[in-house]
Design an enzyme around this catalytic site. Structure first.
Site, PDB file in Angstrom:
ATOM      1  N   ASP A 184       0.845  -1.200   0.000  1.00 38.04           N
ATOM      2  CA  ASP A 184       0.000   0.000   0.000  1.00 38.04           C
ATOM      3  C   ASP A 184       0.878   1.246   0.000  1.00 38.04           C
ATOM      4  O   ASP A 184       2.089   1.176   0.275  1.00 38.04           O
ATOM      5  CB  ASP A 184      -0.938   0.007   1.220  1.00 38.04           C
ATOM      6  CG  ASP A 184      -0.184   0.000   2.552  1.00 38.04           C
ATOM      7  OD1 ASP A 184       0.892  -0.639   2.631  1.00 38.04           O
ATOM      8  OD2 ASP A 184      -0.655   0.616   3.518  1.00 38.04           O
ATOM      9  N   GLU A 197       0.212  -1.355   5.595  1.00 37.89           N
ATOM     10  CA  GLU A 197       1.227  -0.909   6.548  1.00 37.89           C
ATOM     11  C   GLU A 197       1.004   0.542   6.918  1.00 37.89           C
ATOM     12  O   GLU A 197       1.223   0.943   8.053  1.00 37.89           O
ATOM     13  CB  GLU A 197       2.638  -1.085   5.955  1.00 37.89           C
ATOM     14  CG  GLU A 197       3.770  -0.891   6.952  1.00 37.89           C
ATOM     15  CD  GLU A 197       4.263   0.548   7.069  1.00 37.89           C
ATOM     16  OE1 GLU A 197       4.981   0.834   8.026  1.00 37.89           O
ATOM     17  OE2 GLU A 197       3.902   1.392   6.213  1.00 37.89           O
TER      18      GLU A 197
HETATM   19 ZN   LIG Z   1       6.880   2.038   4.122  1.00 41.66          ZN
END
Ligand SMILES: [Zn+2]
Length: 434
Positions: free
Chosen positions: A79, A143
């Site tokens: 992401d 994340e």
């Molecule tokens: Zn990162």
């Protein structure tokens, strides 16, 4: 396929990944996971997709070990943060190749390392690489937000898929010239992010008659000031000590550390400064909703980063002293990270051996990160030795730091290729461990 260089292969894959929009929220990381699966399976790498919800898949690829050697995980996230195209010289999702750089959101954080890891494992598989322990590549969702769709979920729901004794993740690989010498930084530990909210109470009233009320915003003002002035008792942990030994040639007493580091290079002082203790940054404040109403409560949000090995109750005690035990309520918002791996480990030797070959006169140094990455999930779940390292030589680390989460993010092709070389080296060197 056989004639294409690893550099071109990594560049082409990175361009593909950037063109798949995985801005989180909402993420849509399955786009990248599916693409990586097609790419890896074409080289004979076995892949598995794990998804809590269909559109947010994590990919785990594996070259199975022939024996019971240690497992090495190449960890990454797919992401990205958002991008405002108006601020960019190119379309952030174009993956444009310009001046030997691939441009686009995620080029540095961290689709570049995703691509380098995928090319490393794919090329090793094509060569018939047979490690004694599994070589694993995980491209995880979520994340940047951390809402429980990525590695945090994987280590709980599918621990066998990602278990590894050693892990290479983002967060390091900068080359710093400090004084007369070059240093390659490998992150081995991270501070804990533990933001909290302070609520100060007062009594509301009409703003035209301030004396009959008790303004919570005015009461909060001195607290904000003291929070901003907070300086923790300095303390050099093992990572900072090792950094100082390499850069300064000695470990000065804690109170003299900054001066000694600055004497070598001002940047060395700036790097060490936030790593000597807990830091507090008041970042948000809210009080009355109306201009003419004196607020009866004021909320101050404070970004707080705690050294590994220290705790929130310790910080509460320091706050009580700092704020004079004043009238406020403290509420912790969350706590993430604050873990370390030993500096002395076989994985350290692997990183160092790459640097020694690449630039013999340079030194490899450990660093504590003031921020945090997904590495702490591995350390907490399995006691994994997890480091952040992807070498970057062409782009200056200061420029890279400015481009991450910002406009015109891009990566040098040469650095991308160096990343592939390092990860292949790490897999090979790890497989020669007993
Ligand atoms: Zn990162």
């Amino acid at each position: 396929m056989a004639t294409i260089s690893l550099r071109d292969e990594a560049a082409g894959l990175l361009q593909d990944l950037i063109r798949l929009d995985t801005v989180n929220p909402p993420g849509n990381e399955s786009l990248v996971a599916e693409h990586l699966r097609r790419y890896l399976e074409a080289s004979g790498v076995a892949c598995e997709l794990y998804a809590r919800v269909p559109e947010r898949a994590n990919l785990v690829a594996r070259i199975p070990g022939s024996g019971d050697g240690p497992k090495l995980l190449l960890l990454s996230h797919t992401d990205t943060v958002l991008a405002d195209p108006g601020d960019w010289q190119v379309d952030p999702w174009s993956g444009e190749l310009r001046d030997d750089q691939v441009w686009g959101r995620g080029a540095l954080d961290m689709k570049g390392q995703v691509a380098a890891s995928a090319v490393a494992i794919a090329s090793l598989a094509r060569e018939g690489f047979e490690p004694p322990g599994d070589l694993i590549f995980a491209a995880c969702a979520d994340e940047e937000v951390g809402a429980g769709f990525g590695l945090q979920w994987l280590v709980e729901a599918h621990p066998d898929a990602v278990f590894a004794e050693y892990c290479i993740n983002e967060g390091g690989g900068d080359r710093l010239v400090l004084g007369s010498r070059a240093f390659w930084v490998c992150s081995t530990a991270e501070k804990m992010s533990a933001p909290f909210r302070l609520t100060v109470h007062g009594r509301s009233g009409h703003a035209s008659r301030p004396k009959i009320a008790d303004n919570a915003l005015v009461r909060a003002a001195p607290l904000v000031e003291r929070l901003g002035e907070f300086e923790d008792e300095p303390e050099a942990g093992p990572e900072v000590e090792a950094f100082l030994r390499a850069v300064c040639g000695r470990v000065p007493p804690p109170a003299e550390v900054i001066t000694a580091a600055r004497a070598v290079h001002p940047m060395a002082g700036d790097i060490i400064d936030p790593l000597l203790g807990t830091t507090l940054s008041p970042t948000m404040i809210s009080a009355s909703e109306k201009r003419n109403v004196i607020p009866n409560r004021c909320e101050i949000t404070v970004d707080c980063r705690i050294l590994p090995g220290h705790t929130q109750p310790e910080v509460e005690a320091k706050l009580a002293e700092l704020l004079g035990g004043g009238e406020y309520d403290l509420e912790w918002i969350e706590a993430q990270g604050g873990t370390r791996s030993p500096v002395d480990s076989p994985l350290w030797d692997v990183v160092k051996s790459f640097v020694d070959e690449l630039e013999p006169e340079a030194a490899t140094v450990p660093l504590l990160l003031s921020g945090f990455t997904d590495s702490h999930w591995m350390r907490e779940a399995f006691g994994t030795v997890a480091y952040g390292f992807l070498p970057m030589r062409m782009m200056e680390s200061e420029l890279a730091a400015r481009l991450i989460h910002s406009a015109d993010e891009r990566i040098e092709l040469e650095d991308l290729e160096l990343g592939v070389r390092f990860l292949r080296h790490a897999a090979a060197a790890m497989s020669s461990l007993r």
